[in-house]
Write a protein that holds these residues in place. Structure first.
Motif, PDB file in Angstrom:
ATOM      1  N   GLU A 125       0.728  -1.264  -0.022  1.00 43.31           N
ATOM      2  CA  GLU A 125      -0.001  -0.012   0.147  1.00 43.31           C
ATOM      3  C   GLU A 125       0.917   1.156   0.048  1.00 43.31           C
ATOM      4  OE1 GLU A 125      -3.531   2.220   2.514  1.00 43.31           O
ATOM      5  OE2 GLU A 125      -2.851   0.205   3.176  1.00 43.31           O
ATOM      6  N   MET A 126       2.006   1.198   0.737  1.00 38.54           N
ATOM      7  CA  MET A 126       2.866   2.145   0.735  1.00 38.54           C
ATOM      8  C   MET A 126       3.412   2.838  -0.498  1.00 38.54           C
ATOM      9  SD  MET A 126       4.955   1.659   4.392  1.00 38.54           S
ATOM     10  CE  MET A 126       6.252   2.901   3.880  1.00 38.54           C
ATOM     11  N   GLU A 127       3.894   1.714  -1.464  1.00 38.35           N
ATOM     12  CA  GLU A 127       4.267   1.973  -2.730  1.00 38.35           C
ATOM     13  C   GLU A 127       3.139   2.690  -3.692  1.00 38.35           C
ATOM     14  OE1 GLU A 127       6.988   1.329  -4.448  1.00 38.35           O
ATOM     15  OE2 GLU A 127       8.102   1.068  -2.644  1.00 38.35           O
ATOM     16  N   ILE A 128       1.897   2.011  -3.473  1.00 44.70           N
ATOM     17  CA  ILE A 128       0.783   2.704  -4.119  1.00 44.70           C
ATOM     18  C   ILE A 128       0.336   4.155  -3.806  1.00 44.70           C
ATOM     19  CG2 ILE A 128      -1.688   2.527  -4.649  1.00 44.70           C
ATOM     20  CD1 ILE A 128      -1.447  -0.458  -4.201  1.00 44.70           C
ATOM     21  N   LEU A 129       0.490   4.598  -2.426  1.00 45.68           N
ATOM     22  CA  LEU A 129       0.292   5.852  -1.866  1.00 45.68           C
ATOM     23  C   LEU A 129       1.282   6.896  -2.455  1.00 45.68           C
ATOM     24  CD1 LEU A 129      -1.157   5.003   1.666  1.00 45.68           C
ATOM     25  CD2 LEU A 129      -2.242   5.739  -0.504  1.00 45.68           C
ATOM     26  N   LYS A 130       2.658   6.305  -2.400  1.00 44.79           N
ATOM     27  CA  LYS A 130       3.594   7.250  -2.853  1.00 44.79           C
ATOM     28  C   LYS A 130       3.527   7.590  -4.324  1.00 44.79           C
ATOM     29  CE  LYS A 130       6.894   5.662   0.747  1.00 44.79           C
ATOM     30  NZ  LYS A 130       8.208   5.144   1.228  1.00 44.79           N
ATOM     31  N   ASN A 131       3.403   6.519  -5.116  1.00 43.95           N
ATOM     32  CA  ASN A 131       3.269   6.864  -6.602  1.00 43.95           C
ATOM     33  C   ASN A 131       1.909   7.478  -6.955  1.00 43.95           C
ATOM     34  OD1 ASN A 131       5.222   4.943  -7.198  1.00 43.95           O
ATOM     35  ND2 ASN A 131       4.235   3.428  -7.510  1.00 43.95           N
ATOM     36  N   MET A 132       0.972   7.551  -6.029  1.00 37.78           N
ATOM     37  CA  MET A 132      -0.147   8.388  -6.255  1.00 37.78           C
ATOM     38  C   MET A 132       0.011   9.818  -5.890  1.00 37.78           C
ATOM     39  SD  MET A 132      -3.385   6.203  -4.749  1.00 37.78           S
ATOM     40  CE  MET A 132      -4.579   7.444  -4.568  1.00 37.78           C
ATOM     41  N   ASP A 133       1.005   9.982  -4.960  1.00 34.95           N
ATOM     42  CA  ASP A 133       1.343  11.471  -4.561  1.00 34.95           C
ATOM     43  C   ASP A 133       2.225  12.065  -5.669  1.00 34.95           C
ATOM     44  OD1 ASP A 133      -0.114  11.289  -2.116  1.00 34.95           O
ATOM     45  OD2 ASP A 133       1.693  10.646  -0.920  1.00 34.95           O
ATOM     46  N   GLN A 134       2.880  11.175  -6.274  1.00 34.80           N
ATOM     47  CA  GLN A 134       4.017  11.646  -7.124  1.00 34.80           C
ATOM     48  C   GLN A 134       3.097  11.943  -8.470  1.00 34.80           C
ATOM     49  OE1 GLN A 134       6.992   8.781  -7.712  1.00 34.80           O
ATOM     50  NE2 GLN A 134       8.085   9.300  -5.868  1.00 34.80           N
ATOM     51  N   LEU A 135       2.187  11.284  -8.722  1.00 36.08           N
ATOM     52  CA  LEU A 135       1.099  11.525 -10.095  1.00 36.08           C
ATOM     53  C   LEU A 135       0.348  12.868  -9.674  1.00 36.08           C
ATOM     54  CD1 LEU A 135       0.089   7.964 -11.010  1.00 36.08           C
ATOM     55  CD2 LEU A 135       1.736   9.218 -12.346  1.00 36.08           C
TER      56      LEU A 135
END
Length: 358
Positions: A233-243
């Motif tokens: 989940e942390m990987e998904i959340l970090k990628n969402m923040d970058q997008l």
């Protein structure tokens, strides 16, 4: 073993030893609220559920602080040296991690999952120190991030390479380990169901110890699974923040920053403000108007230009008509043309036309 009790100076100076809350009572209330939340059908985001989540977190945080002050756990002792009444306090960080994951609110989700992971890892490290059960301690966040990156491309957003044979073997082993953990969890839960009714009737020390140890071992399995889910989940959340950050920067037009200044009524006021705020330039209203007029950004700019074009066209038509009638030496027609020109000078175009009411 005598019931442990926190000193009045730790919790509140005004409380006497007799009035101070007992460690066991605080933990039992927090654990009970967690069980209620874990079995409720109410929406997780409802106010009543979130209030209970915060209350249970506060109680278990107090439990963790009190246990640390009493030095209930040490790396230098064995599992058998822990008193039966103290075994349940090992669950405090695990319950705190599970409760933290129940906090709703998307704006702080990444922070919450990171906090929950820290609680789970604290619990697992303690269980590893006491050799509660056989398991492999998960990697830290930094170690797991570096393991997914290749030496040539340290970017976490790089494309994932195709799995090798060794990777497939590791994945199969991981899947088998998860199946074994699942079976162990089911077995522990079945044994707990039997001991739970016995422990509630003031069981002997041996039965209570088995009950708490089974709970600790069950939570080892739960925490291992939760840490793996949190890492994903942390990987998904970090990628969402970058997008989202990239989309915001792309949507925002680039323009030169506006230098701040003080807008004054006249030059005298500009001098006053200029002496009081030397770091900020001053500008009178007239200067501001002249500056914007020069750049052509006033709201009414452009209208006079169109009017001027129309006036130039009318003057040219009048001049051509005058020349035409002058060539024919027709004084009467020339007078009419001049009267018509004078009338147009005093009346705007469209005067008297009432058909297009606007």
């Amino acid at each position: 073993m005598a019931e442990r009790q926190i000193s009045g100076s730790v919790k509140q100076d005004s409380l006497s030893d007799a009035e101070a809350p007992k460690l066991s009572d605080i933990f039992d209330r927090g654990w009970k609220i967690f069980d209620e939340l874990d079995n409720t059908n109410d929406p997780l985001a409802s106010n009543s559920v979130q209030v209970k989540v915060r209350r249970a977190i506060s109680m278990l945080e107090d439990t963790s602080r009190m246990a640390a002050q009493l030095n209930l756990f040490s790396r230098n002792e064995e599992l058998e040296e822990i008193a039966t009444a103290d075994l349940k306090y090992m669950l405090s960080p695990a319950l705190l991690g599970a409760l933290t994951l129940k906090i709703t609110g998307r704006e702080k989700r990444l922070e919450n999952v990171q906090t929950a992971r820290a609680y789970f890892m604290d619990f697992l490290k303690r269980c590893k120190d006491y050799n509660v059960s056989q398991f492999t301690l998960p990697e830290s966040v930094n170690e797991s991030t570096l393991a997914r990156q290749s030496p040539d491309d340290p970017s976490p957003t790089s494309m994932t390479p195709m799995p090798t044979t060794s990777d497939l073997v590791a994945m199969a082993a991981q899947r088998q380990a998860k199946i074994e953990l699942y079976n162990q969890k089911k077995e522990l839960e079945a044994r707990l169901d039997v001991l739970r009714s016995v422990e509630s009737r003031r069981a002997d020390d041996e039965t209570s110890r088995d009950f708490y140890l089974l709970n600790v071992r069950k939570w080892v399995i739960l925490c291992l699974d939760e840490v793996q889910s949190i890492d994903q989940e942390m990987e998904i959340l970090k990628n969402m923040d970058q997008l989202q950050l990239g989309a915001t920067q792309a949507a925002r037009p680039s323009r030169p920053p506006i230098k701040p200044f003080i807008l004054t009524k006249d030059a005298l006021q500009a001098q006053v403000f200029g002496s009081g705020y030397p770091s900020l330039p001053t500008m009178t209203v007239n200067e501001w108007y002249d500056e914007h007029k020069k750049n052509g950004v006033l709201p009414d700019q452009g209208v006079p230009r169109r009017v001027a074009v129309e006036e130039d066209t009318d003057a040219q038509e009048r001049e051509e008509e005058t020349e035409k009638w002058s060539e024919h030496d027709d004084e009467e027609a020339l007078m009419k043309a001049r009267e018509w020109d004078d009338w147009k000078d005093d009346h705007r175009r469209g005067y008297g036309n009432r058909q297009n009411m606007g």
